[in-house]
Write a protein that holds these residues in place. Structure first.
Motif, PDB file in Angstrom:
ATOM      1  N   THR A  70      21.308 -14.863  11.625  1.00  0.00           N
ATOM      2  CA  THR A  70      20.543 -15.764  10.754  1.00  0.00           C
ATOM      3  C   THR A  70      20.072 -15.064   9.496  1.00  0.00           C
ATOM      4  O   THR A  70      20.028 -13.832   9.424  1.00  0.00           O
ATOM      5  CB  THR A  70      19.340 -16.366  11.529  1.00  0.00           C
ATOM      6  N   ASP A  71      19.737 -15.896   8.512  1.00  0.00           N
ATOM      7  CA  ASP A  71      19.137 -15.409   7.267  1.00  0.00           C
ATOM      8  C   ASP A  71      19.957 -14.294   6.631  1.00  0.00           C
ATOM      9  O   ASP A  71      19.474 -13.190   6.390  1.00  0.00           O
ATOM     10  CB  ASP A  71      17.672 -15.000   7.540  1.00  0.00           C
ATOM     11  N   ILE A  72      21.188 -14.655   6.339  1.00  0.00           N
ATOM     12  CA  ILE A  72      22.144 -13.732   5.726  1.00  0.00           C
ATOM     13  C   ILE A  72      21.782 -13.490   4.257  1.00  0.00           C
ATOM     14  O   ILE A  72      21.948 -12.395   3.734  1.00  0.00           O
ATOM     15  CB  ILE A  72      23.561 -14.339   5.866  1.00  0.00           C
ATOM     16  N   HIS A  73      21.317 -14.554   3.586  1.00  0.00           N
ATOM     17  CA  HIS A  73      20.861 -14.465   2.191  1.00  0.00           C
ATOM     18  C   HIS A  73      21.902 -13.851   1.263  1.00  0.00           C
ATOM     19  O   HIS A  73      21.589 -12.975   0.447  1.00  0.00           O
ATOM     20  CB  HIS A  73      19.524 -13.701   2.108  1.00  0.00           C
ATOM     21  N   MET A  74      23.146 -14.324   1.376  1.00  0.00           N
ATOM     22  CA  MET A  74      24.214 -13.787   0.531  1.00  0.00           C
ATOM     23  C   MET A  74      23.898 -13.961  -0.949  1.00  0.00           C
ATOM     24  O   MET A  74      23.404 -15.012  -1.370  1.00  0.00           O
ATOM     25  CB  MET A  74      25.534 -14.506   0.859  1.00  0.00           C
TER      26      MET A  74
ATOM     27  N   GLY B 258      21.530 -20.572   9.357  1.00  0.00           N
ATOM     28  CA  GLY B 258      20.911 -21.003   8.105  1.00  0.00           C
ATOM     29  C   GLY B 258      20.460 -19.875   7.214  1.00  0.00           C
ATOM     30  O   GLY B 258      20.382 -18.721   7.625  1.00  0.00           O
ATOM     31  N   ASP B 259      20.142 -20.235   5.947  1.00  0.00           N
ATOM     32  CA  ASP B 259      19.986 -19.253   4.871  1.00  0.00           C
ATOM     33  C   ASP B 259      21.238 -18.369   4.842  1.00  0.00           C
ATOM     34  O   ASP B 259      21.159 -17.140   4.819  1.00  0.00           O
ATOM     35  CB  ASP B 259      18.699 -18.431   4.996  1.00  0.00           C
ATOM     36  N   LEU B 260      22.391 -19.057   4.859  1.00  0.00           N
ATOM     37  CA  LEU B 260      23.660 -18.343   4.735  1.00  0.00           C
ATOM     38  C   LEU B 260      23.689 -17.634   3.388  1.00  0.00           C
ATOM     39  O   LEU B 260      24.284 -16.571   3.242  1.00  0.00           O
ATOM     40  CB  LEU B 260      24.841 -19.314   4.822  1.00  0.00           C
TER      41      LEU B 260
ATOM     42  N   ASN C   2      16.582 -23.282   4.293  1.00  0.00           N
ATOM     43  CA  ASN C   2      15.919 -23.650   3.044  1.00  0.00           C
ATOM     44  C   ASN C   2      16.536 -22.993   1.821  1.00  0.00           C
ATOM     45  O   ASN C   2      16.397 -23.495   0.713  1.00  0.00           O
ATOM     46  CB  ASN C   2      14.429 -23.310   3.118  1.00  0.00           C
ATOM     47  N   HIS C   3      17.219 -21.874   1.986  1.00  0.00           N
ATOM     48  CA  HIS C   3      17.875 -21.219   0.848  1.00  0.00           C
ATOM     49  C   HIS C   3      19.301 -21.738   0.640  1.00  0.00           C
ATOM     50  O   HIS C   3      20.002 -21.239  -0.240  1.00  0.00           O
ATOM     51  CB  HIS C   3      17.908 -19.704   1.043  1.00  0.00           C
ATOM     52  N   ASP C   4      19.738 -22.663   1.458  1.00  0.00           N
ATOM     53  CA  ASP C   4      21.085 -23.238   1.290  1.00  0.00           C
ATOM     54  C   ASP C   4      21.013 -24.478   0.402  1.00  0.00           C
ATOM     55  O   ASP C   4      19.942 -25.015   0.138  1.00  0.00           O
ATOM     56  CB  ASP C   4      21.664 -23.610   2.664  1.00  0.00           C
TER      57      ASP C   4
ATOM     58  N   ALA D 231      17.260 -24.195  15.528  1.00  0.00           N
ATOM     59  CA  ALA D 231      16.662 -24.805  14.340  1.00  0.00           C
ATOM     60  C   ALA D 231      16.315 -23.688  13.367  1.00  0.00           C
ATOM     61  O   ALA D 231      15.661 -22.711  13.768  1.00  0.00           O
ATOM     62  CB  ALA D 231      15.402 -25.577  14.717  1.00  0.00           C
ATOM     63  N   HIS D 232      16.752 -23.806  12.117  1.00  0.00           N
ATOM     64  CA  HIS D 232      16.415 -22.737  11.166  1.00  0.00           C
ATOM     65  C   HIS D 232      14.901 -22.586  11.058  1.00  0.00           C
ATOM     66  O   HIS D 232      14.360 -21.491  11.224  1.00  0.00           O
ATOM     67  CB  HIS D 232      17.020 -23.020   9.777  1.00  0.00           C
ATOM     68  N   HIS D 233      14.207 -23.687  10.785  1.00  0.00           N
ATOM     69  CA  HIS D 233      12.749 -23.639  10.670  1.00  0.00           C
ATOM     70  C   HIS D 233      12.112 -23.821  12.048  1.00  0.00           C
ATOM     71  O   HIS D 233      12.346 -24.838  12.706  1.00  0.00           O
ATOM     72  CB  HIS D 233      12.226 -24.781   9.800  1.00  0.00           C
TER      73      HIS D 233
ATOM     74  N   GLY E 223      15.279 -19.204  13.088  1.00  0.00           N
ATOM     75  CA  GLY E 223      15.362 -18.134  12.103  1.00  0.00           C
ATOM     76  C   GLY E 223      14.166 -18.245  11.172  1.00  0.00           C
ATOM     77  O   GLY E 223      13.048 -18.444  11.622  1.00  0.00           O
ATOM     78  N   HIS E 224      14.421 -18.084   9.845  1.00  0.00           N
ATOM     79  CA  HIS E 224      13.445 -18.402   8.798  1.00  0.00           C
ATOM     80  C   HIS E 224      12.365 -17.349   8.611  1.00  0.00           C
ATOM     81  O   HIS E 224      11.985 -17.047   7.487  1.00  0.00           O
ATOM     82  CB  HIS E 224      12.807 -19.762   9.098  1.00  0.00           C
ATOM     83  N   VAL E 225      11.839 -16.779   9.707  1.00  0.00           N
ATOM     84  CA  VAL E 225      10.684 -15.888   9.595  1.00  0.00           C
ATOM     85  C   VAL E 225      11.118 -14.436   9.344  1.00  0.00           C
ATOM     86  O   VAL E 225      10.353 -13.623   8.858  1.00  0.00           O
ATOM     87  CB  VAL E 225       9.789 -15.975  10.854  1.00  0.00           C
ATOM     88  N   HIS E 226      12.361 -14.106   9.666  1.00  0.00           N
ATOM     89  CA  HIS E 226      12.880 -12.738   9.463  1.00  0.00           C
ATOM     90  C   HIS E 226      12.121 -11.725  10.331  1.00  0.00           C
ATOM     91  O   HIS E 226      11.748 -10.651   9.868  1.00  0.00           O
ATOM     92  CB  HIS E 226      12.804 -12.317   7.989  1.00  0.00           C
ATOM     93  N   ARG E 227      11.899 -12.077  11.566  1.00  0.00           N
ATOM     94  CA  ARG E 227      11.233 -11.159  12.481  1.00  0.00           C
ATOM     95  C   ARG E 227      11.519 -11.602  13.909  1.00  0.00           C
ATOM     96  O   ARG E 227      11.685 -12.795  14.161  1.00  0.00           O
ATOM     97  CB  ARG E 227       9.720 -11.167  12.225  1.00  0.00           C
TER      98      ARG E 227
HETATM   99 FE   FE2 Z   1      15.529 -16.632   5.149  1.00  0.00          FE
END
Ligand code: FE2
Length: 276
Positions: free
Chosen positions: A8-12, A49-51, A80-82, A159-161, A198-202
């Motif tokens: 999750t949260d790849i943030h390419m 999510g947040d690919l 949310n970043h997608d 769920a991403h969020h 995902g989403h929280v990065h932790r």
């Molecule tokens: Fe993220």
């Protein structure tokens, strides 16, 4: 037992761009390669999510470059970043429901796996990091939960969020906003649900209204444990990870693997055992 790989949260970002000095492309490439090499028996890779960081076609193309040769089926989710339209344009094979939301359902043994779309909108709002689950998506979820109940299945709900607060002053403000309704829908459904978010990065785990939940770390930058700090942009280069989710007849097990720390050459250690 069925094994799923959760990244999750790849943030390419575009080529040459980093996040706090971390290259999202290299991190995702390394993390996915580690996951595939160590878990070739996984049934599915779920990208939660947040690919991308900004949802641009260029960023999706860079994600596509890495997953093109993945030998395990891949499921995509929207964060949310997608940008949902750009995501589905870049990956026409991504599963969507009848209303165009990036959602899918799979059954493995006695578990129904739901991959949900918690992005705010439509319409797309680039600054809306808040998550949303609307009437149409709740209708889809209610139907899936009923099918699970009829078949005697438990549910792994990706769920991403997270709908639940997890103790961060900032991130809790941009969780899935429809948390009360989600809790009511799950209570009415009467099925055993475990969230994977995902989403929280932790890495976080806990329970919420009687349901278990697991939050998986980012493959890129992480959230420091600064619970009271409301700044949403807090980031730390702590080790990145992916999740290994085991679906068993007795329930759902979630592991976290820090892929840059994992040792392949593991030796038995007498020191670790009590003296004879
Ligand atoms: Fe993220």
């Amino acid at each position: 037992m069925t094994k799923l790989l959760a990244l999750t949260d790849i943030h390419m970002k575009p080529e040459g761009q980093t996040i706090i000095g971390i290259d999202p492309f290299e991190n995702f490439k390394r993390g996915l390669a580690h996951a595939i090499a160590h878990h070739p028996d996984a049934e599915r890779v779920i990208l939660m999510g947040d690919l991308t960081n900004s949802g641009t076609p260029e960023e999706y193309a860079r994600v596509g470059e890495i997953i093109a040769d993945c030998p395990i089926p891949v499921t995509l989710m929207c964060g949310n970043h997608d940008q949902r339209d750009n995501l589905t344009a870049a990956f026409p094979w991504a599963s969507t429901d009848d209303n165009g939301f990036v959602q899918d359902a799979f059954v493995y043994g006695t578990t129904r796996v739901l991959t949900t779309d918690t992005q705010f909108g439509p319409p797309f709002v680039s600054y809306a990091h808040l998550g949303q689950y609307c009437d149409k998506r709740f209708a889809w979820l209610t139907d899936q939960l009923q099918q699970a109940k009829d078949a005697g299945q438990n549910v792994a709900l990706f769920a991403h969020h997270p709908p639940m607060k997890v103790g961060f002053a900032g991130m809790d403000q941009i969780r899935m906003r429809d948390d009360t309704r989600m809790a009511e829908v799950l209570k009415s459904a009467g099925v055993d649900v475990h969230f994977i978010c995902g989403h929280v990065h932790r890495t976080i785990s806990g329970s919420w209204h009687g349901h278990g939940f697991t939050v998986v770390k980012s493959t890129c930058h992480q959230m420091p444990l600064a619970l009271e700090n409301p700044d949403l942009s807090l980031s730390t280069p702590e080790p990145a990870a992916y999740g290994v989710i085991l679906l068993t007849a007795d329930g759902i097990i979630a592991h976290s693997e820090d892929f840059d720390l994992a040792e392949d050459d593991v030796q038995p250690s007498a020191d670790a055992m009590p003296d004879a």
